[in-house]
Every structure is written in C-alpha cells, then in structure tokens.
Write a protein that holds these residues in place. Sequence first.
Motif, PDB file in Angstrom:
ATOM      1  N   THR A  41       9.428  -2.027  30.336  1.00  0.00           N
ATOM      2  CA  THR A  41       9.648  -1.987  28.891  1.00  0.00           C
ATOM      3  C   THR A  41      11.026  -1.365  28.722  1.00  0.00           C
ATOM      4  O   THR A  41      11.160  -0.160  28.904  1.00  0.00           O
ATOM      5  CB  THR A  41       8.578  -1.118  28.197  1.00  0.00           C
ATOM      6  OG1 THR A  41       7.298  -1.588  28.575  1.00  0.00           O
ATOM      7  CG2 THR A  41       8.728  -1.170  26.696  1.00  0.00           C
ATOM      8  N   THR A  85      18.747  -3.765  29.707  1.00  0.00           N
ATOM      9  CA  THR A  85      18.987  -5.207  29.567  1.00  0.00           C
ATOM     10  C   THR A  85      18.113  -6.122  30.424  1.00  0.00           C
ATOM     11  O   THR A  85      17.924  -7.291  30.080  1.00  0.00           O
ATOM     12  CB  THR A  85      20.458  -5.516  29.915  1.00  0.00           C
ATOM     13  OG1 THR A  85      20.716  -5.112  31.275  1.00  0.00           O
ATOM     14  CG2 THR A  85      21.414  -4.792  28.983  1.00  0.00           C
ATOM     15  N   TYR A  86      17.570  -5.638  31.519  1.00  0.00           N
ATOM     16  CA  TYR A  86      16.939  -6.506  32.520  1.00  0.00           C
ATOM     17  C   TYR A  86      15.737  -7.281  31.986  1.00  0.00           C
ATOM     18  O   TYR A  86      15.601  -8.468  32.232  1.00  0.00           O
ATOM     19  CB  TYR A  86      16.536  -5.680  33.749  1.00  0.00           C
ATOM     20  CG  TYR A  86      15.887  -6.483  34.852  1.00  0.00           C
ATOM     21  CD1 TYR A  86      16.600  -7.449  35.550  1.00  0.00           C
ATOM     22  CD2 TYR A  86      14.560  -6.273  35.192  1.00  0.00           C
ATOM     23  CE1 TYR A  86      16.010  -8.188  36.567  1.00  0.00           C
ATOM     24  CE2 TYR A  86      13.967  -7.000  36.205  1.00  0.00           C
ATOM     25  CZ  TYR A  86      14.685  -7.962  36.887  1.00  0.00           C
ATOM     26  OH  TYR A  86      14.096  -8.684  37.887  1.00  0.00           O
ATOM     27  N   ASN A  87      14.861  -6.635  31.256  1.00  0.00           N
ATOM     28  CA  ASN A  87      13.611  -7.278  30.847  1.00  0.00           C
ATOM     29  C   ASN A  87      13.495  -7.373  29.325  1.00  0.00           C
ATOM     30  O   ASN A  87      12.414  -7.262  28.771  1.00  0.00           O
ATOM     31  CB  ASN A  87      12.414  -6.531  31.438  1.00  0.00           C
ATOM     32  CG  ASN A  87      11.145  -7.340  31.381  1.00  0.00           C
ATOM     33  OD1 ASN A  87      11.161  -8.556  31.485  1.00  0.00           O
ATOM     34  ND2 ASN A  87      10.029  -6.660  31.208  1.00  0.00           N
ATOM     35  N   VAL A  88      14.598  -7.610  28.658  1.00  0.00           N
ATOM     36  CA  VAL A  88      14.610  -7.674  27.197  1.00  0.00           C
ATOM     37  C   VAL A  88      13.645  -8.738  26.672  1.00  0.00           C
ATOM     38  O   VAL A  88      12.952  -8.526  25.691  1.00  0.00           O
ATOM     39  CB  VAL A  88      16.043  -7.905  26.671  1.00  0.00           C
ATOM     40  CG1 VAL A  88      16.051  -8.177  25.179  1.00  0.00           C
ATOM     41  CG2 VAL A  88      16.921  -6.720  26.991  1.00  0.00           C
ATOM     42  N   LYS A  89      13.579  -9.877  27.349  1.00  0.00           N
ATOM     43  CA  LYS A  89      12.695 -10.964  26.905  1.00  0.00           C
ATOM     44  C   LYS A  89      11.242 -10.762  27.345  1.00  0.00           C
ATOM     45  O   LYS A  89      10.364 -11.522  26.965  1.00  0.00           O
ATOM     46  CB  LYS A  89      13.204 -12.303  27.446  1.00  0.00           C
ATOM     47  CG  LYS A  89      14.536 -12.716  26.867  1.00  0.00           C
ATOM     48  CD  LYS A  89      14.986 -14.035  27.467  1.00  0.00           C
ATOM     49  CE  LYS A  89      16.357 -14.421  26.946  1.00  0.00           C
ATOM     50  NZ  LYS A  89      16.835 -15.667  27.588  1.00  0.00           N
ATOM     51  N   GLY A  90      11.001  -9.744  28.200  1.00  0.00           N
ATOM     52  CA  GLY A  90       9.645  -9.478  28.663  1.00  0.00           C
ATOM     53  C   GLY A  90       9.133 -10.492  29.662  1.00  0.00           C
ATOM     54  O   GLY A  90       7.918 -10.628  29.836  1.00  0.00           O
ATOM     55  N   ASP A  91      10.046 -11.161  30.376  1.00  0.00           N
ATOM     56  CA  ASP A  91       9.629 -12.224  31.286  1.00  0.00           C
ATOM     57  C   ASP A  91       9.901 -11.927  32.768  1.00  0.00           C
ATOM     58  O   ASP A  91       9.752 -12.796  33.612  1.00  0.00           O
ATOM     59  CB  ASP A  91      10.316 -13.530  30.901  1.00  0.00           C
ATOM     60  CG  ASP A  91      11.840 -13.444  30.971  1.00  0.00           C
ATOM     61  OD1 ASP A  91      12.379 -12.332  31.158  1.00  0.00           O
ATOM     62  OD2 ASP A  91      12.492 -14.499  30.828  1.00  0.00           O
ATOM     63  N   LYS A  92      10.277 -10.699  33.085  1.00  0.00           N
ATOM     64  CA  LYS A  92      10.645 -10.366  34.467  1.00  0.00           C
ATOM     65  C   LYS A  92       9.484  -9.799  35.295  1.00  0.00           C
ATOM     66  O   LYS A  92       9.587  -9.697  36.507  1.00  0.00           O
ATOM     67  CB  LYS A  92      11.790  -9.345  34.480  1.00  0.00           C
ATOM     68  CG  LYS A  92      13.050  -9.819  33.792  1.00  0.00           C
ATOM     69  CD  LYS A  92      13.720 -10.916  34.566  1.00  0.00           C
ATOM     70  CE  LYS A  92      15.053 -11.258  33.931  1.00  0.00           C
ATOM     71  NZ  LYS A  92      15.673 -12.414  34.515  1.00  0.00           N
TER      72      LYS A  92
END
Length: 149
Positions: A41, A85-92
């Motif tokens: 998150t 920045t890495y999981n901003v879209k929640g898809d990682k």
Amino acid sequence: MKKYLLFITIVLCSFQLQAQTSQDLLDIKRVALAYIESQHTPNPKLMESALHPRLVKRSVFRNKTAQKDFVSEYFAENMIILAETYNVKGDKFPKNPRKEVKLLDVSAKIASVKLIADAWIDYMHIVKENGEWKIINVLWQYNDVKQHE
C-alpha cells in the motif's frame, strides 16, 4: 566431550537470548514488515521509518549484451520513492501478499533477517542506533532468477 559441547551450546544460547529484549524482537519484525508493507500500500513515510539513512540495497543482475554480471545498488532515497510509486495501481502484489519474516540472528545492536515475499527474497541487516531498529543493508534476489537477466 559431548557434555562439554552441550554445555557450551547452552551457555552461548543463553547469552544470545539475553542480548535482546522481547520488545527488540517485535521492533525488528515491525521494521522488516514496514519495508514490504510500504510497497503493498504505497506509503513512503512508512518506508522511511524503517530505513537507516545510509541504507544500501543490492542484487546481482546479468547484462545480456556484455554477458557479464553486475551489482545493482539502491539507496534509502530510491526506496522511499519506490514505496510511493511502485504499486500505485494496486497491481504488483496478490490480494493477500506473502510476507514471512525469519529472524536469523539477533544481538544487542545488530540483527539478520530473511524476508520472504511473493516474488523475491530479501536478506536484511538491521541495526539499533539511538534506541531504534533500522534496516541498513538489503541483499535480494527474485525467486525466479531468470528475472535477473
């Protein structure tokens, strides 16, 4: 001889157990979890709270063109930006990401931890400085080593 070795082992284990408190163990685990959860998150403040300002994170990758391995390095600032920045879209990460913390060794001021996450393994050195535990070194690799190419 076996009794002598058993006695030395018991003494050494007793000494090690006295080198930290149960609160230290909780704090070490909390710091390791903050490192990974700040990526699940996006939370740069949580990442920053877990890192020593002089953190270095390393891994070995393969340069396909040169057919040569090289060591990549990231620093605390890079990791704080990554957390943002890495999981901003929640898809990682999967819905219930894996985050297993194994305390490998703990002393009064230093600890070694293995963090097993979904796609990678991190070995961490954590130091106690001014009463706070902080991650100072990370050595990691993908579970699928082909991703290092």
